[in-house]
Design a protein around this motif. Structure first.
Motif, PDB file in Angstrom:
ATOM      1  N   ASP A  58       0.843  -1.183   0.000  1.00 26.22           N
ATOM      2  CA  ASP A  58       0.000   0.000   0.000  1.00 26.22           C
ATOM      3  C   ASP A  58       0.887   1.245   0.000  1.00 26.22           C
ATOM      4  O   ASP A  58       1.922   1.285   0.689  1.00 26.22           O
ATOM      5  CB  ASP A  58      -0.907  -0.004   1.234  1.00 26.22           C
ATOM      6  N   LEU A  59       0.488   2.260  -0.759  1.00 26.24           N
ATOM      7  CA  LEU A  59       1.294   3.471  -0.884  1.00 26.24           C
ATOM      8  C   LEU A  59       0.598   4.697  -0.305  1.00 26.24           C
ATOM      9  O   LEU A  59       0.929   5.827  -0.652  1.00 26.24           O
ATOM     10  CB  LEU A  59       1.653   3.721  -2.353  1.00 26.24           C
ATOM     11  N   GLU A  61       0.795   5.793   2.728  1.00 26.00           N
ATOM     12  CA  GLU A  61       1.735   6.491   3.601  1.00 26.00           C
ATOM     13  C   GLU A  61       3.064   6.701   2.886  1.00 26.00           C
ATOM     14  O   GLU A  61       3.420   5.942   1.985  1.00 26.00           O
ATOM     15  CB  GLU A  61       1.960   5.685   4.881  1.00 26.00           C
ATOM     16  N   PRO A  62       3.827   7.736   3.298  1.00 31.46           N
ATOM     17  CA  PRO A  62       5.145   7.966   2.690  1.00 31.46           C
ATOM     18  C   PRO A  62       6.039   6.729   2.789  1.00 31.46           C
ATOM     19  O   PRO A  62       5.970   5.960   3.753  1.00 31.46           O
ATOM     20  CB  PRO A  62       5.712   9.127   3.519  1.00 31.46           C
ATOM     21  N   VAL A  63       6.874   6.549   1.772  1.00 31.04           N
ATOM     22  CA  VAL A  63       7.785   5.403   1.713  1.00 31.04           C
ATOM     23  C   VAL A  63       9.158   5.830   2.218  1.00 31.04           C
ATOM     24  O   VAL A  63       9.645   6.915   1.884  1.00 31.04           O
ATOM     25  CB  VAL A  63       7.887   4.873   0.271  1.00 31.04           C
ATOM     26  N   ALA A 163       8.771   1.756  -5.011  1.00 33.66           N
ATOM     27  CA  ALA A 163       7.566   2.165  -4.290  1.00 33.66           C
ATOM     28  C   ALA A 163       7.497   3.683  -4.165  1.00 33.66           C
ATOM     29  O   ALA A 163       6.433   4.291  -4.347  1.00 33.66           O
ATOM     30  CB  ALA A 163       7.532   1.507  -2.914  1.00 33.66           C
ATOM     31  N   ARG A 164       8.623   4.309  -3.868  1.00 30.58           N
ATOM     32  CA  ARG A 164       8.661   5.778  -3.776  1.00 30.58           C
ATOM     33  C   ARG A 164       8.311   6.421  -5.118  1.00 30.58           C
ATOM     34  O   ARG A 164       7.552   7.396  -5.186  1.00 30.58           O
ATOM     35  CB  ARG A 164      10.056   6.235  -3.331  1.00 30.58           C
ATOM     36  N   ARG A 167       4.586   6.069  -5.846  1.00 29.73           N
ATOM     37  CA  ARG A 167       3.797   6.982  -5.015  1.00 29.73           C
ATOM     38  C   ARG A 167       3.855   8.404  -5.584  1.00 29.73           C
ATOM     39  O   ARG A 167       2.855   9.120  -5.623  1.00 29.73           O
ATOM     40  CB  ARG A 167       4.287   6.961  -3.575  1.00 29.73           C
ATOM     41  N   GLU A 168       5.041   8.816  -6.046  1.00 28.75           N
ATOM     42  CA  GLU A 168       5.191  10.132  -6.665  1.00 28.75           C
ATOM     43  C   GLU A 168       4.359  10.243  -7.941  1.00 28.75           C
ATOM     44  O   GLU A 168       3.879  11.329  -8.293  1.00 28.75           O
ATOM     45  CB  GLU A 168       6.661  10.408  -6.972  1.00 28.75           C
ATOM     46  N   SER A 171       0.303   6.449  -7.761  1.00 30.24           N
ATOM     47  CA  SER A 171      -0.234   5.099  -7.587  1.00 30.24           C
ATOM     48  C   SER A 171      -0.709   4.882  -6.149  1.00 30.24           C
ATOM     49  O   SER A 171      -0.097   5.364  -5.198  1.00 30.24           O
ATOM     50  CB  SER A 171       0.823   4.044  -7.925  1.00 30.24           C
ATOM     51  N   SER A 172      -1.790   4.132  -6.015  1.00 29.94           N
ATOM     52  CA  SER A 172      -2.330   3.835  -4.690  1.00 29.94           C
ATOM     53  C   SER A 172      -1.627   2.666  -4.033  1.00 29.94           C
ATOM     54  O   SER A 172      -1.616   2.551  -2.800  1.00 29.94           O
ATOM     55  CB  SER A 172      -3.827   3.518  -4.807  1.00 29.94           C
ATOM     56  N   SER A 173      -1.046   1.783  -4.833  1.00 23.90           N
ATOM     57  CA  SER A 173      -0.337   0.620  -4.311  1.00 23.90           C
ATOM     58  C   SER A 173       0.608   0.100  -5.382  1.00 23.90           C
ATOM     59  O   SER A 173       0.512   0.487  -6.552  1.00 23.90           O
ATOM     60  CB  SER A 173      -1.315  -0.488  -3.886  1.00 23.90           C
TER      61      SER A 173
END
Length: 207
Positions: A58-59, A61-63, A163-164, A167-168, A171-173
């Motif tokens: 899950d993305l 929260e910050p990675v 993942a980072r 997220r940038e 993407s939600s996950s």
């Protein structure tokens, strides 16, 4: 998963080249191992392949920082990136030309190619992340660590960097697929915060 009408429609569509879903000849379909469509295709002579493991992070929260130097790879580094990927997999023939062909495709507009470098500046791990739009699932594929640099945490690091990046990109996950028999890859993804979910299986047609 168990909708009979839908499963039959999918099986018919992928089995008939005239439907425009899959061409004639060798073809593959991937689905959950207990999906009804697997049963129907098996009855039509499709052959079951190796199981694959699905993982997800899950993305929302910050990675965390991956703790390594990460670069977004461009055309100038295509040969170097391809060399690391080739050295990550037995029998791989991926080349700089393949990288350019990948980057020229329409899906690459929402993708990022990543390279992790060690303290000497040598490229040691690579990955591509594929975003599908704001709030949607992103994919990491492929991910590889040069065989000369394994066991040093670079697989975990490049997965966290992926993942980072996703997220940038909104993407939600992030999801990943790997052969269940590749226990090292499964462990690497899990060490980077990915949750191991269901197994899936390829089913193939030779002609």
């Amino acid at each position: 998963m168990r909708d009979e009408e839908l499963a039959r429609q999918v099986a018919e569509d992928v089995s008939a080249p005239g439907r425009g879903v899959l061409p004639a000849g060798k073809a593959y379909v991937e689905s959950s191992m207990d999906a009804r469509v697997q049963d129907l295709l098996a009855k039509e002579g499709w052959q079951s392949g190796e199981p694959w493991t699905l993982l997800r992070r899950d993305l929302a929260e910050p990675v965390q920082d991956p703790g390594v130097h990460v670069e977004v790879t461009g055309p100038e580094q295509a040969d170097e990136w391809a060399a690391v990927l080739q050295a990550s997999f037995d029998r791989s023939t991926f080349s700089g030309a393949h990288w350019h062909a990948t980057a020229a495709g329409a899906p690459y507009a929402d993708a990022r190619c990543l390279t992790v470098r060690d303290e000497r500046g040598e490229a040691v791990a690579v990955a591509i992340v594929w975003a599908a739009g704001e709030g949607r699932i992103g994919l990491i594929e492929p991910m590889g660590v040069h065989r000369a640099h394994r066991g040093q945490g670079y697989g975990r690091a490049v997965t966290i960097a992926a993942a980072r990046a996703l997220r940038e990109l909104g993407s939600s996950s992030m999801v990943a697929y790997c052969e269940s028999a590749n226990v090292g890859a499964v462990a690497t993804y899990r060490s980077a915060g990915m949750e191991q979910l269901s197994e899936r299986r390829d089913i193939s047609r030779n002609a």
